[in-house]
Design a protein around this motif. Structure first.
Motif, PDB file in Angstrom:
ATOM      1  N   LEU A  95       0.839  -1.193   0.000  1.00  0.00           N
ATOM      2  CA  LEU A  95       0.000   0.000   0.000  1.00  0.00           C
ATOM      3  C   LEU A  95       0.876   1.246   0.000  1.00  0.00           C
ATOM      4  N   ARG A  96       0.873   1.974  -1.116  1.00  0.00           N
ATOM      5  CA  ARG A  96       1.686   3.181  -1.248  1.00  0.00           C
ATOM      6  C   ARG A  96       1.061   4.349  -0.506  1.00  0.00           C
ATOM      7  N   GLN A  97       1.895   5.329  -0.183  1.00  0.00           N
ATOM      8  CA  GLN A  97       1.437   6.504   0.561  1.00  0.00           C
ATOM      9  C   GLN A  97       0.386   7.277  -0.234  1.00  0.00           C
ATOM     10  N   GLY A  98      -0.756   7.526   0.418  1.00  0.00           N
ATOM     11  CA  GLY A  98      -1.821   8.300  -0.197  1.00  0.00           C
ATOM     12  C   GLY A  98      -2.743   7.512  -1.094  1.00  0.00           C
ATOM     13  N   HIS A  99      -2.439   6.245  -1.343  1.00  0.00           N
ATOM     14  CA  HIS A  99      -3.281   5.384  -2.166  1.00  0.00           C
ATOM     15  C   HIS A  99      -4.239   4.599  -1.271  1.00  0.00           C
ATOM     16  N   GLY A 100      -5.386   4.277  -1.814  1.00  0.00           N
ATOM     17  CA  GLY A 100      -6.369   3.503  -1.083  1.00  0.00           C
ATOM     18  C   GLY A 100      -6.513   2.106  -1.641  1.00  0.00           C
ATOM     19  N   LEU A 101      -6.915   1.200  -0.789  1.00  0.00           N
ATOM     20  CA  LEU A 101      -7.273  -0.149  -1.225  1.00  0.00           C
ATOM     21  C   LEU A 101      -8.703  -0.399  -0.790  1.00  0.00           C
ATOM     22  N   ILE A 102      -9.563  -0.664  -1.750  1.00  0.00           N
ATOM     23  CA  ILE A 102     -10.955  -1.018  -1.486  1.00  0.00           C
ATOM     24  C   ILE A 102     -11.039  -2.539  -1.428  1.00  0.00           C
ATOM     25  N   PHE A 103     -11.694  -3.072  -0.398  1.00  0.00           N
ATOM     26  CA  PHE A 103     -11.749  -4.522  -0.276  1.00  0.00           C
ATOM     27  C   PHE A 103     -13.042  -4.928   0.418  1.00  0.00           C
ATOM     28  N   THR A 104     -13.353  -6.199   0.327  1.00  0.00           N
ATOM     29  CA  THR A 104     -14.588  -6.699   0.898  1.00  0.00           C
ATOM     30  C   THR A 104     -14.472  -6.848   2.408  1.00  0.00           C
ATOM     31  N   THR A 105     -15.527  -6.474   3.115  1.00  0.00           N
ATOM     32  CA  THR A 105     -15.553  -6.517   4.573  1.00  0.00           C
ATOM     33  C   THR A 105     -15.690  -7.937   5.105  1.00  0.00           C
ATOM     34  N   ARG A 106     -16.557  -8.723   4.497  1.00  0.00           N
ATOM     35  CA  ARG A 106     -16.897 -10.039   5.056  1.00  0.00           C
ATOM     36  C   ARG A 106     -16.825 -11.148   4.030  1.00  0.00           C
ATOM     37  N   GLU A 107     -17.406 -10.947   2.860  1.00  0.00           N
ATOM     38  CA  GLU A 107     -17.475 -11.972   1.829  1.00  0.00           C
ATOM     39  C   GLU A 107     -17.816 -11.308   0.507  1.00  0.00           C
ATOM     40  N   ARG A 108     -17.668 -12.059  -0.570  1.00  0.00           N
ATOM     41  CA  ARG A 108     -18.031 -11.527  -1.879  1.00  0.00           C
ATOM     42  C   ARG A 108     -18.629 -12.638  -2.727  1.00  0.00           C
ATOM     43  N   PRO A 109     -19.416 -12.285  -3.732  1.00  0.00           N
ATOM     44  CA  PRO A 109     -19.998 -13.320  -4.582  1.00  0.00           C
ATOM     45  C   PRO A 109     -18.994 -13.841  -5.597  1.00  0.00           C
ATOM     46  N   VAL A 110     -18.938 -15.140  -5.744  1.00  0.00           N
ATOM     47  CA  VAL A 110     -18.122 -15.767  -6.779  1.00  0.00           C
ATOM     48  C   VAL A 110     -19.025 -16.718  -7.564  1.00  0.00           C
ATOM     49  N   GLN A 111     -18.783 -16.790  -8.858  1.00  0.00           N
ATOM     50  CA  GLN A 111     -19.659 -17.569  -9.728  1.00  0.00           C
ATOM     51  C   GLN A 111     -19.100 -18.972  -9.934  1.00  0.00           C
ATOM     52  N   SER A 112     -20.004 -19.930  -9.935  1.00  0.00           N
ATOM     53  CA  SER A 112     -19.650 -21.312 -10.205  1.00  0.00           C
ATOM     54  C   SER A 112     -20.722 -21.918 -11.106  1.00  0.00           C
ATOM     55  N   LYS A 113     -20.605 -23.212 -11.371  1.00  0.00           N
ATOM     56  CA  LYS A 113     -21.592 -23.883 -12.210  1.00  0.00           C
ATOM     57  C   LYS A 113     -22.976 -23.882 -11.564  1.00  0.00           C
ATOM     58  N   ARG A 114     -23.017 -23.725 -10.242  1.00  0.00           N
ATOM     59  CA  ARG A 114     -24.288 -23.729  -9.519  1.00  0.00           C
ATOM     60  C   ARG A 114     -24.845 -22.321  -9.308  1.00  0.00           C
ATOM     61  N   GLY A 115     -24.183 -21.312  -9.872  1.00  0.00           N
ATOM     62  CA  GLY A 115     -24.634 -19.937  -9.695  1.00  0.00           C
ATOM     63  C   GLY A 115     -23.685 -19.163  -8.797  1.00  0.00           C
ATOM     64  N   TRP A 116     -24.226 -18.186  -8.084  1.00  0.00           N
ATOM     65  CA  TRP A 116     -23.409 -17.326  -7.228  1.00  0.00           C
ATOM     66  C   TRP A 116     -23.361 -17.876  -5.807  1.00  0.00           C
ATOM     67  N   SER A 117     -22.143 -17.898  -5.245  1.00  0.00           N
ATOM     68  CA  SER A 117     -21.946 -18.322  -3.863  1.00  0.00           C
ATOM     69  C   SER A 117     -21.163 -17.248  -3.117  1.00  0.00           C
ATOM     70  N   ALA A 118     -21.308 -17.225  -1.788  1.00  0.00           N
ATOM     71  CA  ALA A 118     -20.595 -16.262  -0.963  1.00  0.00           C
ATOM     72  C   ALA A 118     -19.251 -16.848  -0.548  1.00  0.00           C
ATOM     73  N   ALA A 119     -18.164 -16.154  -0.876  1.00  0.00           N
ATOM     74  CA  ALA A 119     -16.825 -16.575  -0.494  1.00  0.00           C
ATOM     75  C   ALA A 119     -16.358 -15.730   0.686  1.00  0.00           C
ATOM     76  N   PRO A 120     -16.218 -16.309   1.887  1.00  0.00           N
ATOM     77  CA  PRO A 120     -15.744 -15.542   3.044  1.00  0.00           C
ATOM     78  C   PRO A 120     -14.319 -15.028   2.824  1.00  0.00           C
ATOM     79  N   VAL A 121     -14.070 -13.801   3.294  1.00  0.00           N
ATOM     80  CA  VAL A 121     -12.757 -13.169   3.134  1.00  0.00           C
ATOM     81  C   VAL A 121     -12.322 -12.577   4.469  1.00  0.00           C
ATOM     82  N   ARG A 122     -11.060 -12.756   4.815  1.00  0.00           N
ATOM     83  CA  ARG A 122     -10.470 -12.119   5.979  1.00  0.00           C
ATOM     84  C   ARG A 122      -9.250 -11.321   5.532  1.00  0.00           C
ATOM     85  N   HIS A 123      -8.889 -10.311   6.316  1.00  0.00           N
ATOM     86  CA  HIS A 123      -7.749  -9.474   5.954  1.00  0.00           C
ATOM     87  C   HIS A 123      -6.851  -9.254   7.164  1.00  0.00           C
ATOM     88  N   GLY A 124      -5.614  -8.888   6.915  1.00  0.00           N
ATOM     89  CA  GLY A 124      -4.648  -8.627   7.973  1.00  0.00           C
ATOM     90  C   GLY A 124      -3.440  -7.902   7.414  1.00  0.00           C
TER      91      GLY A 124
END
Length: 250
Positions: free
Chosen positions: A201-230
């Motif tokens: 992360l460079r000085q003055g730049h922002g990173l937008i990211f998912t808080t909890r989970e995001r939708p990912v597509q599969s053969k069965r449609g959209w599923s929620a993929a849990p995400v953690r950050h650190g």
């Protein structure tokens, strides 16, 4: 014993100028990146002087409602502070200006996952909803890491009402002010091994990211993929970042 007055931090940034910088981001490209990877870097939105002014706020406790020692709570090692009302500028402007640009992504993700889309058009309206539900504590965060510090993988939820995206802004320059301290994301993919992402992360730049989970597509449609950050271990120097969470805390 009376509380010492809050010390104002000098800044030449006009809120309208800061809002214009955020409005001029290529939001089509950012949206595509977030949908593909769950995160996206912004161009530089804060000058080095503005970054230093925000970092200096850390020294003045009157800006904040609480201070968290991460090692004490087994969150990692380091320290962060939650801003108090009224949230200092330019932090308040950053939070309010980012929200409407992130809102279409939030609504699109909820629709893909067949969930409710409770978020109104403006941040004040959304925060009113949070407050009515008992989530009244402001959540913008100023974080400080020193040599040997790190942040465990986690999610910033704080209550039942959650906005699905958040922003972290780098306030120091990697390689100059600190080494190490990459932003980490781990996505638990449906029926597959987890995927990790590391971002400098460079000085003055922002990173937008998912808080909890995001939708990912599969053969069965959209599923929620849990995400953690650190944050990975700081090898030298000091790393400050500003965290913008768009729901308040209970």
């Amino acid at each position: 014993m009376s509380t010492p007055p809050r010390q104002a931090q000098p800044t030449t940034t006009h809120p309208a100028d800061l809002a214009t910088r955020i409005d001029r981001i290529d939001w089509t490209a950012v949206t595509q990146e977030i949908n593909t990877h769950g995160c996206a870097l912004t161009p530089q939105i804060l000058t080095p002087a503005e970054c230093r002014a925000i970092s200096r706020m850390y020294q003045h406790s009157g800006h904040f409602r609480s201070t968290i020692d991460m090692a004490r709570h087994r969150f990692g090692s380091g320290q962060y502070r939650y801003f108090d009302h009224p949230i200092a500028e330019p932090v308040a402007t950053l939070r309010e200006t980012f929200y409407p640009h992130l809102l279409p992504i939030a609504r699109d993700w909820a629709e893909k996952l067949r969930r409710a889309t409770p978020w109104p058009d403006t941040l004040p309206q959304w925060l009113d909803m949070c407050h009515a539900a008992g989530q009244t504590k402001p959540t913008p965060i100023l974080l400080r890491y020193r040599q040997g510090d790190w942040n465990a993988l986690h999610r910033d939820l704080y209550g039942d009402l959650v906005f699905p995206l958040q922003v972290v802004i780098g306030l120091d320059e990697p390689g100059i002010d600190h080494t190490g301290g990459e932003f980490l994301m781990v996505e638990q993919r449906p029926r597959a091994q987890s995927r990790g992402t590391s971002t400098l992360l460079r000085q003055g730049h922002g990173l937008i990211f998912t808080t909890r989970e995001r939708p990912v597509q599969s053969k069965r449609g959209w599923s929620a993929a849990p995400v953690r950050h650190g944050v990975s271990t700081i090898h030298s120097g000091t790393r400050h970042t500003l965290g913008l969470v768009f729901h308040d805390a209970a």
